[in-house]
Design an enzyme around this catalytic site. Structure first.
Site, PDB file in Angstrom:
ATOM      1  N   GLY B  14      25.261  18.264  74.821  1.00  0.00           N
ATOM      2  CA  GLY B  14      25.215  16.894  74.312  1.00  0.00           C
ATOM      3  C   GLY B  14      26.255  16.621  73.241  1.00  0.00           C
ATOM      4  O   GLY B  14      26.496  15.465  72.893  1.00  0.00           O
ATOM      5  N   GLY B  15      26.908  17.663  72.740  1.00  0.00           N
ATOM      6  CA  GLY B  15      27.898  17.475  71.682  1.00  0.00           C
ATOM      7  C   GLY B  15      29.246  17.047  72.242  1.00  0.00           C
ATOM      8  O   GLY B  15      29.435  16.977  73.458  1.00  0.00           O
ATOM      9  N   ARG B  16      30.206  16.789  71.330  1.00  0.00           N
ATOM     10  CA  ARG B  16      31.509  16.292  71.778  1.00  0.00           C
ATOM     11  C   ARG B  16      32.272  17.360  72.571  1.00  0.00           C
ATOM     12  O   ARG B  16      32.810  17.091  73.636  1.00  0.00           O
ATOM     13  CB  ARG B  16      32.343  15.844  70.576  1.00  0.00           C
ATOM     14  CG  ARG B  16      31.731  14.609  69.904  1.00  0.00           C
ATOM     15  CD  ARG B  16      32.716  13.928  68.991  1.00  0.00           C
ATOM     16  NE  ARG B  16      33.191  14.869  67.974  1.00  0.00           N
ATOM     17  CZ  ARG B  16      34.023  14.541  66.993  1.00  0.00           C
ATOM     18  NH1 ARG B  16      34.486  13.303  66.908  1.00  0.00           N
ATOM     19  NH2 ARG B  16      34.410  15.427  66.103  1.00  0.00           N
ATOM     20  N   THR B  81      31.370  28.136  68.932  1.00  0.00           N
ATOM     21  CA  THR B  81      30.636  27.726  67.731  1.00  0.00           C
ATOM     22  C   THR B  81      31.101  28.553  66.527  1.00  0.00           C
ATOM     23  O   THR B  81      31.379  29.744  66.670  1.00  0.00           O
ATOM     24  CB  THR B  81      29.127  27.965  67.948  1.00  0.00           C
ATOM     25  OG1 THR B  81      28.770  27.471  69.238  1.00  0.00           O
ATOM     26  CG2 THR B  81      28.306  27.269  66.876  1.00  0.00           C
ATOM     27  N   THR B  82      31.165  27.919  65.359  1.00  0.00           N
ATOM     28  CA  THR B  82      31.563  28.650  64.155  1.00  0.00           C
ATOM     29  C   THR B  82      30.343  29.335  63.538  1.00  0.00           C
ATOM     30  O   THR B  82      29.224  29.175  63.998  1.00  0.00           O
ATOM     31  CB  THR B  82      32.186  27.701  63.117  1.00  0.00           C
ATOM     32  OG1 THR B  82      31.242  26.656  62.844  1.00  0.00           O
ATOM     33  CG2 THR B  82      33.461  27.091  63.655  1.00  0.00           C
ATOM     34  N   ASN B 109      39.536  29.078  67.973  1.00  0.00           N
ATOM     35  CA  ASN B 109      40.469  28.062  68.456  1.00  0.00           C
ATOM     36  C   ASN B 109      40.707  28.291  69.942  1.00  0.00           C
ATOM     37  O   ASN B 109      41.220  29.343  70.327  1.00  0.00           O
ATOM     38  CB  ASN B 109      41.796  28.179  67.679  1.00  0.00           C
ATOM     39  CG  ASN B 109      42.780  27.097  68.049  1.00  0.00           C
ATOM     40  OD1 ASN B 109      42.551  26.312  68.975  1.00  0.00           O
ATOM     41  ND2 ASN B 109      43.895  27.055  67.340  1.00  0.00           N
ATOM     42  N   PHE B 110      40.320  27.317  70.773  1.00  0.00           N
ATOM     43  CA  PHE B 110      40.490  27.466  72.222  1.00  0.00           C
ATOM     44  C   PHE B 110      41.736  26.765  72.762  1.00  0.00           C
ATOM     45  O   PHE B 110      41.928  26.707  73.969  1.00  0.00           O
ATOM     46  CB  PHE B 110      39.256  26.934  72.956  1.00  0.00           C
ATOM     47  CG  PHE B 110      38.178  27.968  73.104  1.00  0.00           C
ATOM     48  CD1 PHE B 110      38.314  28.995  74.029  1.00  0.00           C
ATOM     49  CD2 PHE B 110      37.040  27.931  72.323  1.00  0.00           C
ATOM     50  CE1 PHE B 110      37.324  29.963  74.178  1.00  0.00           C
ATOM     51  CE2 PHE B 110      36.053  28.901  72.452  1.00  0.00           C
ATOM     52  CZ  PHE B 110      36.190  29.918  73.374  1.00  0.00           C
ATOM     53  N   HIS B 137      49.779  15.569  60.860  1.00  0.00           N
ATOM     54  CA  HIS B 137      48.453  15.129  61.294  1.00  0.00           C
ATOM     55  C   HIS B 137      48.253  13.648  61.005  1.00  0.00           C
ATOM     56  O   HIS B 137      49.008  13.042  60.241  1.00  0.00           O
ATOM     57  CB  HIS B 137      47.364  15.930  60.566  1.00  0.00           C
ATOM     58  CG  HIS B 137      47.160  17.307  61.116  1.00  0.00           C
ATOM     59  ND1 HIS B 137      47.977  18.363  60.773  1.00  0.00           N
ATOM     60  CD2 HIS B 137      46.246  17.809  61.999  1.00  0.00           C
ATOM     61  CE1 HIS B 137      47.568  19.457  61.414  1.00  0.00           C
ATOM     62  NE2 HIS B 137      46.528  19.150  62.172  1.00  0.00           N
ATOM     63  N   LYS B 141      43.057  12.969  57.542  1.00  0.00           N
ATOM     64  CA  LYS B 141      42.795  14.382  57.239  1.00  0.00           C
ATOM     65  C   LYS B 141      42.708  14.556  55.723  1.00  0.00           C
ATOM     66  O   LYS B 141      43.558  14.062  54.991  1.00  0.00           O
ATOM     67  CB  LYS B 141      43.914  15.236  57.819  1.00  0.00           C
ATOM     68  CG  LYS B 141      43.660  16.732  57.749  1.00  0.00           C
ATOM     69  CD  LYS B 141      44.669  17.480  58.627  1.00  0.00           C
ATOM     70  CE  LYS B 141      44.476  18.978  58.491  1.00  0.00           C
ATOM     71  NZ  LYS B 141      43.116  19.411  58.835  1.00  0.00           N
ATOM     72  N   GLY B 147      44.351  24.148  58.211  1.00  0.00           N
ATOM     73  CA  GLY B 147      43.919  25.538  58.324  1.00  0.00           C
ATOM     74  C   GLY B 147      44.775  26.319  59.308  1.00  0.00           C
ATOM     75  O   GLY B 147      45.115  27.484  59.061  1.00  0.00           O
TER      76      GLY B 147
END
Lengths: 253, 253, 253, 253
Positions: B14-16, B81-82, B109-110, B137, B141, B147
């Site tokens: 359900g997340g982004r 997930t972090t 990071n994917f 960016h 931000k 990072g």
């Protein structure tokens, strides 16, 4: 103005810029080099050789006398030497009123591409929400940002003020010291120093969904010569004093 | 490993990121989506649906339990997930020793392109005299540098130390505050913020007479999905724990 | 290997590349130039001068004899001269079996940045949906695309075939002749010719939501020297024949 | 003109561009959206709502009637709909002579950055020896080069002819088919197709020792809205018909 009328005397022909100018004039099919003067040569040679134009690439101490001599003899002058402060410019304008039809171009920067890039950047800065500058030079440069970057930022800032454009948005709350660059009149300027590079500048402009980038790369001193030749070709049609090569470019910006 | 064996359950659907993963798995011809779990759904569905792999894109509080459940049931896990600190990683490695052949990939990071760009930059930084980073960016931000830029600078600096490469040359004597950017372990990092941009990074490397530039542009979240799919396709051949997508890329750098 | 062991003889010291090599060796703090031979000089000077390494930048007719002489005398050789066909390479490998511990590096391209860029491009091409090349050169170049661009495309195409990556997507139905560039093994290659440029190449790789760009700029011949020095520093630890500078770069790609 | 006078009716509010315009007008602090008409809605609503300006983003079949209605009612019109051929433009000019003070802007392209980039490119092309164009788009595009690139090339070529600039130098003797791109009036144009990209164009200009690059990136449709808002803000001060957004930009190029 027909080709045979551009008879050029180069003053300061022994210097780095002057020797490039000698080569450039010799290579131009619509010009002829009639004199190339170095330190200590008499200005009279210029007249004797039949010059119609001079290029002055000498030193601050002698440029004023050279240009006054040219004006008095009815020769157009294209000047790349520095040292023209307000007083010198005023004296020259006074002198030119006595010699109608004679043209003098004094330009701190003869790189056509650099002059165009600055003019375009200032114009475009009026229409974009965000504007920043990245300048990149060889690592032997002692100052940052470059003088060109500071001047470009000032031109862009002035153009934005004219149309009441608000400062570029920036939500930065925490930063490592220096990350967001130097700030010149609300324009962020970043200075990269990298072995292998010469002199480069990129102006970045952004609005929702789009970016406009204007980049100029100077690879070597030869890049100043098209501007010198343009000055020689255009001078006769622009009597009086013109300061800055953009005055000859019909940018209308 | 034949295509029909990649039966995927997406956790956090359900997340982004999770909803992007659902779409990506459905669109991949060599995979089938057998379950898509949201908050509160029972993990048993994953086994009942016949999944061979899970993708965990949930929240730090539940990711550890999810992955242990997968391992215990012999399912390979790809985790974005972090929250995986040293203790969690240690417990997971312990668990994996009891389940030979099961693979877990945990990647901060994917974005394949970003991972490749960092690896290339670190390698190349060993062979060039100068190295700097520009990251660009959107203006919302809150931190600078990004990072990713800090991590890239750290990787580059470590690679240079290994071969005793001296710091980049820099003759700057006078500068406007911030002009030369932030300094992360001897690497200068410049942060541009511009409306219209998303997330971009350029590594510049220079030596006498040449420049190498490695640039990555992220335009939207879809850019993470090829990395997730690569993880799913590769996991079965890499049993045990792998941290970082570069571990699956055979970079050998 | 300590610094005093790199005693270098440059063969072909009178040529354009050779004279650059002389300067580069003289400037390197861990090397000493012990001999600089031009056309007609006797090879015996190399041994008499106490060289431990030679750099061969001569001509196709003499390079083979020079290198065999070096090998027979136990000197490592770094070779930039062209003309090494399969037969010559085979004879050299035979010769090297009789001289264990001696190293020869033969490299068609000593520009470190260019070699790295090609290797990175080939690796990354395996992970992106789309791949194209833009090469940009001065307008006096007679062939298009450049040899480097063709080789880079071949490397990229081979790497993609290895992982069964399909051709880059392209819906073009109507085009002006030539708009989509030349096609080298499924990779589109575009050749720009522009006054002011020297030799530049950009590889563009794209997937949904992201782009990776790898660009190399050669501004002048000096860019070959770091590769020559790297070759000299590394040779002693790589006995036998190595073809291509990438063999010394530990790319593992 | 004070802010409260810009009362805007959007025609075609149900379309993709129209719905963006609705959002943009609502977000502009100096405008109010007084009406948003879809297919079949009566034009009378525009007047009843007190609009001072209309934005027409409808279809070729209805745009002419919409604009004539606006002019007759003394409303300024900003028009992005296509289909305005010579006859329609002539009829509109006739109509405008009867309604002094009313302004109509018809623009085929509302992307400010793109319009500026083309204008700058044409101007700069007069001062550089070499000029080429690279355009880059998503791989679903069916034609190459893009219409924008062709128009930019035409503008550049016309500007060069005006100053008798010779064709860009090019010594190419042998080429792989297509390597040097398509040729549009002496300007070489290269079309890249890459997954992940949207619509991008770079104009490269070169002379001895320098390069000027002007690049525009369109990331999404939102990029057209600043041009629409500029049109609305400027119209009242430019009575009569203006064709092309550059007519409102004071470029003077």
């Amino acid at each position: 103005m027909s080709a045979q009328q551009i008879s050029v005397a180069v003053l300061g022909a022994g210097g780095r810029m002057g020797s490039e100018a000698v080569k450039a004039v010799e290579a131009a099919s619509d010009m002829q080099l009639v004199a190339a003067l170095g330190r200590g040569d008499s200005l009279d040679q210029v007249v004797e050789a039949g010059a119609t134009h001079i290029v002055d690439l000498t030193v601050p101490d002698s440029t004023e006398a050279n240009v006054h001599f040219a004006v008095e003899n009815g020769l157009h002058a294209v000047v790349g030497t520095t040292g023209w402060d307000a007083q010198r410019l005023q004296r020259l304008e006074q002198k030119l009123t006595e010699h109608a039809g004679v043209a003098v171009l004094i330009a701190p920067n003869f790189a056509l591409g650099s002059v165009l890039a600055s003019a375009f950047a200032a114009k475009a800065a009026q229409y974009f929400e965000s504007a920043e500058i990245i300048e990149l030079h060889h690592p032997n440069k002692v100052d940052a940002p470059s003088g060109t970057a500071v001047r470009t930022a000032e031109l862009m800032a002035a153009a934005r003020r004219e149309l009441h454009v608000p400062p570029s948005p920036d939500a930065t709350e925490s930063q490592l010291d220096g990350a967001r660059g130097a700030v010149v009149e609300d324009i962020h300027v970043h200075s990269v120093r990298l072995r292998g590079l010469v002199a480069h500048q990129e102006v970045l402009l952004g609005s929702a969904g789009e970016q406009l980038s204007i980049r100029h790369d100077s690879f070597d001193r030869a890049s100043f010569m098209p501007g010198v030749l343009l000055g020689l070709r255009t001078a006769a049609s622009r009597p009086g004093l013109t300061y800055g090569l953009d005055g000859y470019l019909d940018l209308g910006l």
